[in-house]
Design an enzyme around this catalytic site. Structure first.
Site, PDB file in Angstrom:
ATOM      1  N   ALA A  23      10.340   3.925  -1.889  1.00  0.00           N
ATOM      2  CA  ALA A  23       9.437   4.930  -2.433  1.00  0.00           C
ATOM      3  C   ALA A  23       8.824   4.576  -3.780  1.00  0.00           C
ATOM      4  O   ALA A  23       7.820   5.186  -4.164  1.00  0.00           O
ATOM      5  CB  ALA A  23      10.164   6.270  -2.539  1.00  0.00           C
ATOM      6  N   GLY A  24       9.416   3.650  -4.551  1.00  0.00           N
ATOM      7  CA  GLY A  24       8.840   3.348  -5.852  1.00  0.00           C
ATOM      8  C   GLY A  24       7.522   2.591  -5.733  1.00  0.00           C
ATOM      9  O   GLY A  24       7.344   1.839  -4.770  1.00  0.00           O
ATOM     10  N   GLY A  42       6.052   5.563  -6.442  1.00  0.00           N
ATOM     11  CA  GLY A  42       6.084   6.988  -6.190  1.00  0.00           C
ATOM     12  C   GLY A  42       4.798   7.673  -5.805  1.00  0.00           C
ATOM     13  O   GLY A  42       4.802   8.893  -5.590  1.00  0.00           O
ATOM     14  N   GLY A  43       3.688   6.944  -5.685  1.00  0.00           N
ATOM     15  CA  GLY A  43       2.435   7.598  -5.323  1.00  0.00           C
ATOM     16  C   GLY A  43       2.484   8.263  -3.964  1.00  0.00           C
ATOM     17  O   GLY A  43       2.131   9.436  -3.808  1.00  0.00           O
ATOM     18  N   LYS A  44       2.930   7.532  -2.955  1.00  0.00           N
ATOM     19  CA  LYS A  44       3.012   8.103  -1.610  1.00  0.00           C
ATOM     20  C   LYS A  44       4.091   9.178  -1.546  1.00  0.00           C
ATOM     21  O   LYS A  44       3.936  10.187  -0.844  1.00  0.00           O
ATOM     22  CB  LYS A  44       3.296   7.001  -0.587  1.00  0.00           C
ATOM     23  CG  LYS A  44       2.184   5.961  -0.445  1.00  0.00           C
ATOM     24  CD  LYS A  44       2.542   4.942   0.621  1.00  0.00           C
ATOM     25  CE  LYS A  44       1.503   3.841   0.710  1.00  0.00           C
ATOM     26  NZ  LYS A  44       1.488   2.974  -0.502  1.00  0.00           N
ATOM     27  N   CYS A  58       0.671  -3.251   2.580  1.00  0.00           N
ATOM     28  CA  CYS A  58      -0.597  -3.511   1.906  1.00  0.00           C
ATOM     29  C   CYS A  58      -0.946  -4.982   2.117  1.00  0.00           C
ATOM     30  O   CYS A  58      -1.083  -5.757   1.183  1.00  0.00           O
ATOM     31  CB  CYS A  58      -0.509  -3.176   0.422  1.00  0.00           C
ATOM     32  SG  CYS A  58      -2.121  -3.282  -0.385  1.00  0.00           S
ATOM     33  N   ASP A  89      19.725   0.810  -0.999  1.00  0.00           N
ATOM     34  CA  ASP A  89      19.070  -0.168  -0.131  1.00  0.00           C
ATOM     35  C   ASP A  89      18.643   0.522   1.153  1.00  0.00           C
ATOM     36  O   ASP A  89      19.478   1.027   1.917  1.00  0.00           O
ATOM     37  CB  ASP A  89      20.047  -1.305   0.175  1.00  0.00           C
ATOM     38  CG  ASP A  89      19.372  -2.487   0.844  1.00  0.00           C
ATOM     39  OD1 ASP A  89      18.354  -2.285   1.535  1.00  0.00           O
ATOM     40  OD2 ASP A  89      19.868  -3.618   0.683  1.00  0.00           O
ATOM     41  N   GLU A 121      14.868   4.217  -3.395  1.00  0.00           N
ATOM     42  CA  GLU A 121      14.326   3.020  -4.034  1.00  0.00           C
ATOM     43  C   GLU A 121      15.499   2.198  -4.550  1.00  0.00           C
ATOM     44  O   GLU A 121      16.456   2.734  -5.103  1.00  0.00           O
ATOM     45  CB  GLU A 121      13.389   3.406  -5.185  1.00  0.00           C
ATOM     46  CG  GLU A 121      12.909   2.249  -6.022  1.00  0.00           C
ATOM     47  CD  GLU A 121      12.189   1.179  -5.202  1.00  0.00           C
ATOM     48  OE1 GLU A 121      12.526  -0.009  -5.400  1.00  0.00           O
ATOM     49  OE2 GLU A 121      11.322   1.525  -4.385  1.00  0.00           O
TER      50      GLU A 121
END
Length: 494
Positions: free
Chosen positions: A302-303, A305-307, A424, A353, A326
């Protein structure tokens, strides 16, 4: 870009001081904007630093703002993006292998080449100011060498250099690599990605060229915290320009200038800077059809943290809760900051993890986002130094990690639940091949999943259909969609 002759040092000094990034504080001091650009390039090369982290601190240190800060930023990022092109030019202007040129001298030469071939700086001023920078930073001997090389560079227009690079390249791949400033292995990977998505190889120059253009700044208006319409009004009032709603994400607002950090909504976490493609793939998971329970969501990597902030905002609207995990401590802190504006209890941040999620909590979640660690080849326009640091072996190593994480995600989701596998990167080793391999591997173990049509889902969610909306696994493209090259596969566990 005029050809122009070279005048004396006095005239050159006056013109340089009148031009962009010029310094008028003292006659003998080097231009601070160029000095900041050189220091940034040096830290990127020597320390593996990231320009987007180094440059703002140096601008603050020097007190640069407005025109000078803009010049330093354009010079820094432009030089990093087009480093491969400039090295190809410099190779033809230096009387020794480029590998034998000292790193700091090469940094200065690249900055000079960018001013000569891609910026609206008078040619004599570009040469003089860069030589002056070399003299102050590296000494007179280096300055003399820089002067000789840059005068050879300035002998041709930019288009003449591009024509020469194409003409002298051994093949089409090498020509594209030099002209569009990408390593050859990346050029080949992008060609393969286009073909695997049913697109024509004639798009390759445009795809590579899109990596060399400054991306627009997009904000995410987090649902329930602020509307896109309100964010447009706030941005127009605080930053000026003409901010507009996004074309790819219904939550996006695209800025036309100004520092987003000045917006109260950004400072308070109601909105955040986030690429439209990144927003869209998170929304695809949130809006995917689901039967039965819809209470527990998981963001596995998650880091920063935007999503997670976007997913958490949508979860709060539906009475669901999000667990955001994260592994890296510093990214955990960024994650906690990103979700700070959400209602208490909506997001539970964990350090751990994500490969253990499937074994520790099998079938516990209704929706799972796996934004997997990847090569980042889809965001090279934002992280220009990444193209020079990544190697083909990195992709192979990351692909194995991605397989482990996706297998964990499919074990963590309940039957009937949905997983979004996101990278990405358009590299096939990180996208469709990972999905196919994991589905086959888990089917042999008795765990089955089916692909949902991510393209159809994107058409329903996005204000404008993405270029790849007809395909089952969605691939976004910077040259077509104006986003980072995000990949998304939606899988339902059966």
């Amino acid at each position: 870009m005029g050809r122009g002759g070279h005048r004396g040092r006095g005239a050159g000094r006056a013109d340089a001081r009148r031009g962009p990034g010029a310094d008028s504080r003292s006659r003998g001091a080097p231009d601070p904007a160029r000095t900041v650009a050189l220091e940034t390039l040096t830290k990127v090369r020597r320390d593996d630093a990231f320009a987007n982290l180094v440059l703002p601190a140096l601008l603050d240190r020097e007190g640069l703002s407005g025109r000078d800060a803009g010049f330093a930023t354009a010079l820094t990022y432009g030089t990093l993006r087009l480093q491969g092109r400039y090295d190809a030019v410099l190779t033809r202007c230096v009387d020794r292998p480029l590998e034998e040129v000292d790193g700091p001298v090469l940094d200065v030469l690249r900055l000079g080449a960018h001013q000569l071939l891609a910026m609206r700086v008078p040619r004599h001023a570009a040469v003089w100011a860069t030589v002056d920078l070399a003299a102050h930073a590296l000494g007179r001997g280096a300055a003399s060498f820089v002067n000789a090389v840059l005068r050879r560079v300035s002998a041709l227009y930019a288009q003449e250099w591009l024509d020469r690079l194409r003409r002298e390249a051994p093949d089409a791949t090498a020509a594209l690599a030099q002209v569009e400033s990408h390593p050859q292995w990346v050029v080949k990977a992008m060609r393969q990605a286009l073909v695997s998505c049913g697109r024509g190889v004639e798009e390759l120059p445009a795809l590579l060229g899109a990596d060399n253009v400054d991306p627009e700044v997009a904000l995410c208006a987090r649902p329930g915290l602020i509307s896109p319409e309100a964010l447009v009004k706030e941005a127009a009032s605080a930053l000026g320009g003409e901010p507009r709603p996004g074309a790819t994400s219904p939550c996006a607002v695209v800025l036309t200038g100004g520092d987003p950090g000045r917006l109260a909504s950004v400072r308070r976490g109601r909105a955040g800077v986030e690429d439209e493609g990144s927003q869209l793939v998170a929304l695809l998971l949130a809006e995917a059809g689901l039967e039965g329970r819809d209470e527990r969501w998981l963001d596995m990597c998650a880091g920063p943290g935007g999503k997670a902030a976007l997913l958490g905002a949508r979860a709060a609207q539906r009475g669901a809760r999000l667990v955001a995990t994260e592994i890296a401590p510093h990214r955990v802190r960024l994650l906690e900051s990103a979700v700070r504006a959400l209602p208490p209890g909506t997001v539970e941040v964990r350090q751990g993890d994500a490969r253990d999620a499937g074994s520790q909590e099998p079938g516990a979640y209704d929706r799972v986002l796996l934004d997997a660690p990847c090569s980042g080849l889809g965001s090279l326009r934002r992280r220009p130094e990444a193209r020079w640091r990544r190697r083909p072996a990195d992709v192979t190593e990351l692909a194995e990690l991605q397989r482990e994480l996706l297998a964990s995600a499919l074990r963590a989701v309940r039957r009937g639940g949905v997983v979004a596998y996101v990278t990405c990167s358009p590299h096939v080793l990180e996208t469709s091949l990972v999905v196919g391999d994991v589905l086959k591997r888990l089917a042999r173990e008795g765990l089955e999943a089916e692909l949902l049509h991510a393209g159809d889902a994107a058409t329903r969610v996005a204000p404008r259909p993405p270029a790849g909306a007809e395909r089952q696994m969605l691939q976004l493209w910077p040259h077509l969609d104006g986003t980072d090259a995000m990949f998304c596969a939606l899988l339902r566990r059966t």
